[in-house]
Motif scaffolding. Sequence first.
Motif, mmCIF file in Angstrom:
data_model
loop_
_atom_site.group_PDB
_atom_site.id
_atom_site.type_symbol
_atom_site.label_atom_id
_atom_site.label_comp_id
_atom_site.label_asym_id
_atom_site.label_seq_id
_atom_site.Cartn_x
_atom_site.Cartn_y
_atom_site.Cartn_z
ATOM 1 N N GLN A 1 0.707 -1.254 -0.018
ATOM 2 C CA GLN A 1 0.044 -0.063 -0.014
ATOM 3 C C GLN A 1 0.762 1.208 -0.097
ATOM 4 O O GLN A 1 1.753 1.256 0.777
ATOM 5 N N THR B 1 0.210 6.390 -6.849
ATOM 6 C CA THR B 1 -0.451 5.124 -7.854
ATOM 7 C C THR B 1 0.490 4.758 -8.724
ATOM 8 O O THR B 1 0.122 4.176 -9.864
ATOM 9 N N GLY C 1 -2.604 -1.073 -3.079
ATOM 10 C CA GLY C 1 -3.603 -0.304 -3.199
ATOM 11 C C GLY C 1 -3.036 1.013 -2.424
ATOM 12 O O GLY C 1 -1.719 1.109 -2.445
ATOM 13 N N PHE D 1 -9.009 1.332 -7.692
ATOM 14 C CA PHE D 1 -8.183 1.673 -6.475
ATOM 15 C C PHE D 1 -8.765 2.980 -5.700
ATOM 16 O O PHE D 1 -8.653 3.045 -4.398
ATOM 17 N N LYS E 1 -11.646 1.294 -3.676
ATOM 18 C CA LYS E 1 -11.176 0.693 -2.468
ATOM 19 C C LYS E 1 -10.592 1.500 -1.702
ATOM 20 O O LYS E 1 -10.754 1.369 -0.507
ATOM 21 N N TRP E 2 -9.852 2.558 -2.088
ATOM 22 C CA TRP E 2 -9.207 3.421 -1.137
ATOM 23 C C TRP E 2 -10.204 4.131 0.049
ATOM 24 O O TRP E 2 -10.195 4.336 1.207
#
Length: 283
Positions: free
Chosen positions: A192, A196, A217, A251, A254-255
């Motif tokens: 993580q 990105t 992520g 992403f 998800k974040w």
Amino acid sequence: MKNIFYTLSLVFIISLVFTSCRKEESKKDIKPSNYIVVLDLSDRILVPEQLDKDFYLIEQYFKIFEKNARRNLVLSSKDRFSVRIIPQNNSPLNINHYEDLLRIYLDETQVKDKNKSLLELSQSLSKVLNGLKKDAYYGKVSSNYFGVDIWAYLHDNGKGLSKPGFENKILVLTDGYFDFESQTHVIKNKNQYTSTRFLNELTTSDWKQIAESKQYGLLPIQLDKNTQWVVAGISGKKANDILQTEKITYFWKKWLTQSGVTSSRFILNGSKTAMSSNLIAQM
């Protein structure tokens, strides 16, 4: 007959009282709205017409706010509207100046000044955005722009954007990338990151399976779970990767979810009309 008339009158009066009470309770249940724009003015603005799209969305977003503020008497409205600009190293842009011009807090405005303040911002909005457009272009090539640190900005300010007791709605205008010229301050915890750049590792058609198995992520932060998020302008930078926007959306979703958000929607970069229609539908 007198008794019947008296009874009917009493029932009618009691009915009016209860109806009035329900209306008052209903008004108390309606929370004021807090509309926030978070604006990314990194090298993405070098894309032709990108700022025109961004500022058109801001104007449409303001219209939604204004309509909501006038839903009842504007004199009683406590709604808020503001534009926040993510800082960028070496940028000469006077962020505070434009944030001051692009903000109205009706909950902090005196009753006698509310309608006037709302009209003033409504009438000056296009002019202020034109000035911002001019000042935001301080270089002609990507290397002139350091890049904004979206992760750091929302880590430090994200939760504070949401005001307790309000219906909070945040519109983020960005291409979706968490990148900047220097990667020296990127934080990593296993797979993580605060950047990105890991997207470069996901180049095959089974990218999602790889991402899930390796738990790629963005590092989660703390955000208000009840705030509604819309991320608009998502676009890919690599012409040979048609799945970029799908990856970015995945992403981001998800974040935000891992950061506590329960409502998030995404709008891909497109025409002004299409993006505006999508935004209005999201609201």
